[in-house]
Design a protein around this motif. Structure first.
Motif, PDB file in Angstrom:
ATOM      1  N   ARG A  88       1.082  -0.974   0.226  1.00  0.00           N
ATOM      2  CA  ARG A  88       0.167  -0.301  -0.132  1.00  0.00           C
ATOM      3  C   ARG A  88       1.371   1.300   0.213  1.00  0.00           C
ATOM      4  N   PRO A  93      -1.577  -1.611  -5.273  1.00  0.00           N
ATOM      5  CA  PRO A  93      -3.225  -1.349  -5.928  1.00  0.00           C
ATOM      6  C   PRO A  93      -3.807  -0.514  -6.858  1.00  0.00           C
ATOM      7  N   HIS A 108      -8.174  -5.571  -5.395  1.00  0.00           N
ATOM      8  CA  HIS A 108      -7.117  -4.330  -5.019  1.00  0.00           C
ATOM      9  C   HIS A 108      -5.844  -3.918  -3.734  1.00  0.00           C
ATOM     10  N   ASP A 109      -7.421  -3.894  -2.587  1.00  0.00           N
ATOM     11  CA  ASP A 109      -7.023  -3.902  -1.015  1.00  0.00           C
ATOM     12  C   ASP A 109      -6.914  -5.062  -0.554  1.00  0.00           C
ATOM     13  N   ASP A 111      -5.698  -7.647   1.466  1.00  0.00           N
ATOM     14  CA  ASP A 111      -4.097  -8.010   2.397  1.00  0.00           C
ATOM     15  C   ASP A 111      -3.200  -9.196   1.965  1.00  0.00           C
ATOM     16  N   LEU A 114      -2.359  -7.736  -2.103  1.00  0.00           N
ATOM     17  CA  LEU A 114      -1.306  -7.173  -1.634  1.00  0.00           C
ATOM     18  C   LEU A 114      -0.073  -7.985  -1.047  1.00  0.00           C
ATOM     19  N   HIS A 155      -0.363   4.851   5.493  1.00  0.00           N
ATOM     20  CA  HIS A 155      -1.584   4.175   5.638  1.00  0.00           C
ATOM     21  C   HIS A 155      -1.372   3.619   6.628  1.00  0.00           C
ATOM     22  N   GLN A 208     -12.621  -2.835   3.910  1.00  0.00           N
ATOM     23  CA  GLN A 208     -11.400  -2.280   3.914  1.00  0.00           C
ATOM     24  C   GLN A 208     -11.059  -1.031   4.222  1.00  0.00           C
ATOM     25  N   THR A 212      -9.287   0.113   7.914  1.00  0.00           N
ATOM     26  CA  THR A 212      -8.620   1.297   7.865  1.00  0.00           C
ATOM     27  C   THR A 212      -9.200   2.814   8.843  1.00  0.00           C
TER      28      THR A 212
END
Length: 223
Positions: A88, A93, A108-109, A111, A114, A155, A208, A212
């Motif tokens: 990230r 992403p 795409h986000d 864990d 990625l 992030h 997601q 966050t």
């Protein structure tokens, strides 16, 4: 014809990767959901080994800790969560190649995705540049995680992961507490917990976003 989008190649070079075989780097960024034959799976397997050796060597140089302590730190620094946080931070992403349904589902986000792509990129760099340059790049990208520092622009999930690693804590654990509302306006409540520290919950429009928000709240409360 170039195998890589121009912006993606510029991003890789700017980040510090050595791009020679463009087909290999395209594969490193490609998820199986695209239906393409060449994807990141084999490169991820290789990159995982390269990362493990590079971090193990680094820890051995930096610390005279016992084997058990070294193993604990190694596991935290090479975990899927840690790799996802680094991904990230460097902008993976935006450049990961996924099928439409997988992207719409938020892969795409993820864990898992990625973390795998991050390791695949390291595997590709090892093949194109060799171990020493890849080790040096790992030391650059993982430096703050190794030192347990939090950059202000990090992030929130990256910041929490690095704080846990630097504080010799187990990696944060995320779990969905509740999902409510119709599909077009769903709400997700996520809990994040760090063993022997505490836990917090946050709610948002996607899993997601809720993760966050929970990571941010956790750092505000415990970090």
């Amino acid at each position: 014809m170039s195998e890589l989008d121009g912006k993606t190649r510029e991003w890789l070079a700017r980040t510090g990767f050595t791009v020679r075989n463009e087909a290999r780097w395209r594969a490193a960024l490609t998820h199986g959901s695209t239906g393409e034959t060449e994807n990141y799976e084999r490169l991820e397997w290789l990159g995982d080994r390269v990362l493990g050796l590079a971090i193990s060597h680094w820890l051995f140089e930096r610390s005279d800790a016992a084997e058990g302590q070294l193993a604990q730190r190694l596991n935290a620094l090479v975990s899927r969560d840690a790799c996802a946080c680094i991904a990230r931070d460097i902008g993976v992403p935006e450049h990961a190649r996924l099928g439409k349904q997988a992207r719409d589902d938020g892969a795409h986000d993820s864990d898992n995705v990625l973390g795998d792509v991050m390791e695949a990129l390291l595997g590709a760099n090892f093949l194109d540049a060799g171990f020493d340059p890849t080790r040096d790049l790992i030391r650059l990208l993982w430096r703050e995680a190794m030192e347990g520092r939090r950059g202000r622009s990090k992030h929130p999930k990256s910041a929490l992961q690095e704080w846990a690693a630097g504080s010799r804590r187990k990696p944060p654990e995320y779990s969905i507490v509740e999902r409510s509302g119709p599909d077009h306006a769903a709400r997700f409540t996520v809990r994040v917990m760090v063993h022997n520290v505490g836990e917090v919950e946050a709610t948002a429009a996607s899993k997601q976003q809720a993760e966050t928000a929970a990571a941010k709240l956790f750092m505000e409360k415990f970090g």
